[in-house]
Design a protein around this motif. Structure first.
Motif, PDB file in Angstrom:
ATOM      1  N   VAL A 172       0.877  -1.173   0.000  1.00 18.44           N
ATOM      2  CA  VAL A 172       0.000   0.000   0.000  1.00 18.44           C
ATOM      3  C   VAL A 172       0.909   1.216   0.000  1.00 18.44           C
ATOM      4  N   SER A 173       0.738   2.061  -1.001  1.00 12.95           N
ATOM      5  CA  SER A 173       1.607   3.229  -1.153  1.00 12.95           C
ATOM      6  C   SER A 173       1.371   4.248  -0.056  1.00 12.95           C
ATOM      7  N   ALA A 174       2.407   5.011   0.205  1.00 13.93           N
ATOM      8  CA  ALA A 174       2.343   6.092   1.180  1.00 13.93           C
ATOM      9  C   ALA A 174       1.194   7.031   0.834  1.00 13.93           C
ATOM     10  N   ASN A 175       0.643   7.655   1.856  1.00 18.20           N
ATOM     11  CA  ASN A 175      -0.458   8.596   1.689  1.00 18.20           C
ATOM     12  C   ASN A 175      -0.214   9.810   2.593  1.00 18.20           C
ATOM     13  N   PRO A 176       0.833  10.605   2.260  1.00 13.87           N
ATOM     14  CA  PRO A 176       1.168  11.747   3.114  1.00 13.87           C
ATOM     15  C   PRO A 176       0.009  12.735   3.206  1.00 13.87           C
ATOM     16  N   PRO A 177      -0.122  13.432   4.294  1.00 15.13           N
ATOM     17  CA  PRO A 177       0.782  13.454   5.430  1.00 15.13           C
ATOM     18  C   PRO A 177       0.468  12.383   6.478  1.00 15.13           C
ATOM     19  N   ALA A 178      -0.697  11.736   6.385  1.00 13.23           N
ATOM     20  CA  ALA A 178      -1.091  10.760   7.416  1.00 13.23           C
ATOM     21  C   ALA A 178      -0.107   9.602   7.515  1.00 13.23           C
ATOM     22  N   VAL A 179       0.249   9.028   6.377  1.00 10.62           N
ATOM     23  CA  VAL A 179       1.179   7.900   6.360  1.00 10.62           C
ATOM     24  C   VAL A 179       2.237   8.209   5.308  1.00 10.62           C
ATOM     25  N   ALA A 180       3.445   8.422   5.760  1.00  9.19           N
ATOM     26  CA  ALA A 180       4.513   8.875   4.858  1.00  9.19           C
ATOM     27  C   ALA A 180       5.394   7.748   4.344  1.00  9.19           C
ATOM     28  N   TRP A 181       4.975   6.502   4.473  1.00  7.52           N
ATOM     29  CA  TRP A 181       5.793   5.364   4.028  1.00  7.52           C
ATOM     30  C   TRP A 181       4.892   4.287   3.443  1.00  7.52           C
ATOM     31  N   ASP A 182       5.454   3.485   2.552  1.00  4.97           N
ATOM     32  CA  ASP A 182       4.738   2.345   1.994  1.00  4.97           C
ATOM     33  C   ASP A 182       4.570   1.287   3.077  1.00  4.97           C
ATOM     34  N   ARG A 183       3.480   0.521   2.987  1.00  6.26           N
ATOM     35  CA  ARG A 183       3.209  -0.519   3.988  1.00  6.26           C
ATOM     36  C   ARG A 183       2.914  -1.837   3.296  1.00  6.26           C
ATOM     37  N   PRO A 184       3.380  -2.933   3.896  1.00  3.89           N
ATOM     38  CA  PRO A 184       3.081  -4.242   3.325  1.00  3.89           C
ATOM     39  C   PRO A 184       1.598  -4.576   3.486  1.00  3.89           C
ATOM     40  N   GLU A 185       1.020  -5.121   2.429  1.00  3.73           N
ATOM     41  CA  GLU A 185      -0.365  -5.600   2.470  1.00  3.73           C
ATOM     42  C   GLU A 185      -0.317  -7.120   2.507  1.00  3.73           C
ATOM     43  N   LEU A 186      -0.997  -7.683   3.500  1.00  7.36           N
ATOM     44  CA  LEU A 186      -0.986  -9.129   3.685  1.00  7.36           C
ATOM     45  C   LEU A 186      -2.414  -9.644   3.771  1.00  7.36           C
ATOM     46  N   GLU A 187      -2.537 -10.975   3.736  1.00  2.76           N
ATOM     47  CA  GLU A 187      -3.851 -11.589   3.866  1.00  2.76           C
ATOM     48  C   GLU A 187      -3.748 -12.820   4.757  1.00  2.76           C
ATOM     49  N   LEU A 188      -4.693 -12.918   5.673  1.00  4.24           N
ATOM     50  CA  LEU A 188      -4.825 -14.106   6.510  1.00  4.24           C
ATOM     51  C   LEU A 188      -5.985 -14.908   5.959  1.00  4.24           C
ATOM     52  N   ALA A 189      -5.693 -16.093   5.409  1.00  4.19           N
ATOM     53  CA  ALA A 189      -6.743 -16.983   4.928  1.00  4.19           C
ATOM     54  C   ALA A 189      -7.324 -17.715   6.132  1.00  4.19           C
ATOM     55  N   LEU A 190      -8.627 -17.888   6.135  1.00  2.66           N
ATOM     56  CA  LEU A 190      -9.294 -18.460   7.298  1.00  2.66           C
ATOM     57  C   LEU A 190      -9.878 -19.845   7.052  1.00  2.66           C
ATOM     58  N   THR A 191      -9.640 -20.399   5.882  1.00  5.69           N
ATOM     59  CA  THR A 191     -10.143 -21.741   5.634  1.00  5.69           C
ATOM     60  C   THR A 191      -9.431 -22.715   6.538  1.00  5.69           C
ATOM     61  N   SER A 192     -10.064 -23.812   6.863  1.00  8.45           N
ATOM     62  CA  SER A 192      -9.497 -24.765   7.824  1.00  8.45           C
ATOM     63  C   SER A 192      -8.148 -25.309   7.357  1.00  8.45           C
ATOM     64  N   THR A 193      -7.969 -25.525   6.046  1.00  8.56           N
ATOM     65  CA  THR A 193      -6.691 -26.023   5.543  1.00  8.56           C
ATOM     66  C   THR A 193      -5.578 -25.023   5.800  1.00  8.56           C
ATOM     67  N   ASN A 194      -5.814 -23.753   5.429  1.00  9.33           N
ATOM     68  CA  ASN A 194      -4.794 -22.727   5.635  1.00  9.33           C
ATOM     69  C   ASN A 194      -4.587 -22.425   7.114  1.00  9.33           C
ATOM     70  N   ALA A 195      -5.656 -22.467   7.878  1.00  9.39           N
ATOM     71  CA  ALA A 195      -5.517 -22.186   9.307  1.00  9.39           C
ATOM     72  C   ALA A 195      -4.639 -23.239   9.977  1.00  9.39           C
ATOM     73  N   ARG A 196      -4.768 -24.488   9.561  1.00  7.56           N
ATOM     74  CA  ARG A 196      -3.932 -25.552  10.145  1.00  7.56           C
ATOM     75  C   ARG A 196      -2.468 -25.324   9.785  1.00  7.56           C
ATOM     76  N   ARG A 197      -2.232 -24.863   8.559  1.00  8.68           N
ATOM     77  CA  ARG A 197      -0.854 -24.625   8.141  1.00  8.68           C
ATOM     78  C   ARG A 197      -0.216 -23.480   8.909  1.00  8.68           C
ATOM     79  N   ALA A 198      -1.023 -22.493   9.280  1.00 14.05           N
ATOM     80  CA  ALA A 198      -0.483 -21.308   9.940  1.00 14.05           C
ATOM     81  C   ALA A 198      -0.057 -21.573  11.381  1.00 14.05           C
ATOM     82  N   PHE A 199      -0.603 -22.594  12.015  1.00  9.71           N
ATOM     83  CA  PHE A 199      -0.281 -22.823  13.424  1.00  9.71           C
ATOM     84  C   PHE A 199       0.379 -24.131  13.614  1.00  9.71           C
TER      85      PHE A 199
END
Length: 168
Positions: free
Chosen positions: A141-168
């Protein structure tokens, strides 16, 4: 009507935030060392208000043994569009599993609401934490000055049971 969800593990209770929590949540956000230095301006005037707590699914982790109900951390889940908007753990309590506990709770809340994934726009220093709980990088996510002056990583947490098992 909003459901008040409560769970407990290892002396930590996670419960729905209420209006009397907002000053503590605001202090937690503004006092976070993660937002020092170049990031300080983003949270300097930030306020978690009673309207925010009523509008969103905000949950707090509290020490069950503390008569004051000391807030150790909190998160905010927005359902439309699905996003983990805030997640903070008190500086002195980081590294004790509270953040993971909050993410676990958030995933359960999101699943109960019928979601299959949750977006996370991460503070850059927190990206590693989110990846460690199963989030996958989807972009920036690109910077949005003046509120946020730096780029930020955009991530996703999948909630399906298969992915949830892999995450923990």
């Amino acid at each position: 009507m909003q459901v008040r969800s409560t769970s407990m593990r290892g002396g930590i209770v996670i419960r729905r935030a209420v209006a009397r929590d907002v000053k503590r949540l605001t202090r937690l956000v503004r006092g976070s060392r993660a937002y020092g230095g170049q990031y300080a301006a983003m949270v300097a005037d930030y306020r978690v208000g009673p309207d925010y707590v009523e509008t969103h699914r905000v949950f707090v982790a509290v020490d069950a043994g503390d008569s004051e109900g000391r807030v150790l951390g909190f998160y905010s889940l927005v359902l439309v569009p699905p996003e983990l908007e805030l997640l903070f753990v008190e500086d002195g309590m980081q590294g004790r599993g509270i953040g993971r506990l909050l993410v676990e709770h958030m995933k359960a809340e999101a699943r109960a609401a019928g979601l299959d994934r949750v977006r996370v726009v991460s503070h850059p220093p927190a990206e590693g934490f989110y990846r460690s709980v199963g989030a996958l990088l989807t972009g920036t996510v690109s910077a949005n000055p003046p509120a946020v002056a730096w780029d930020r990583p955009e991530l996703e947490l999948a909630l399906t049971s298969t992915n949830a098992r892999r995450a923990f």
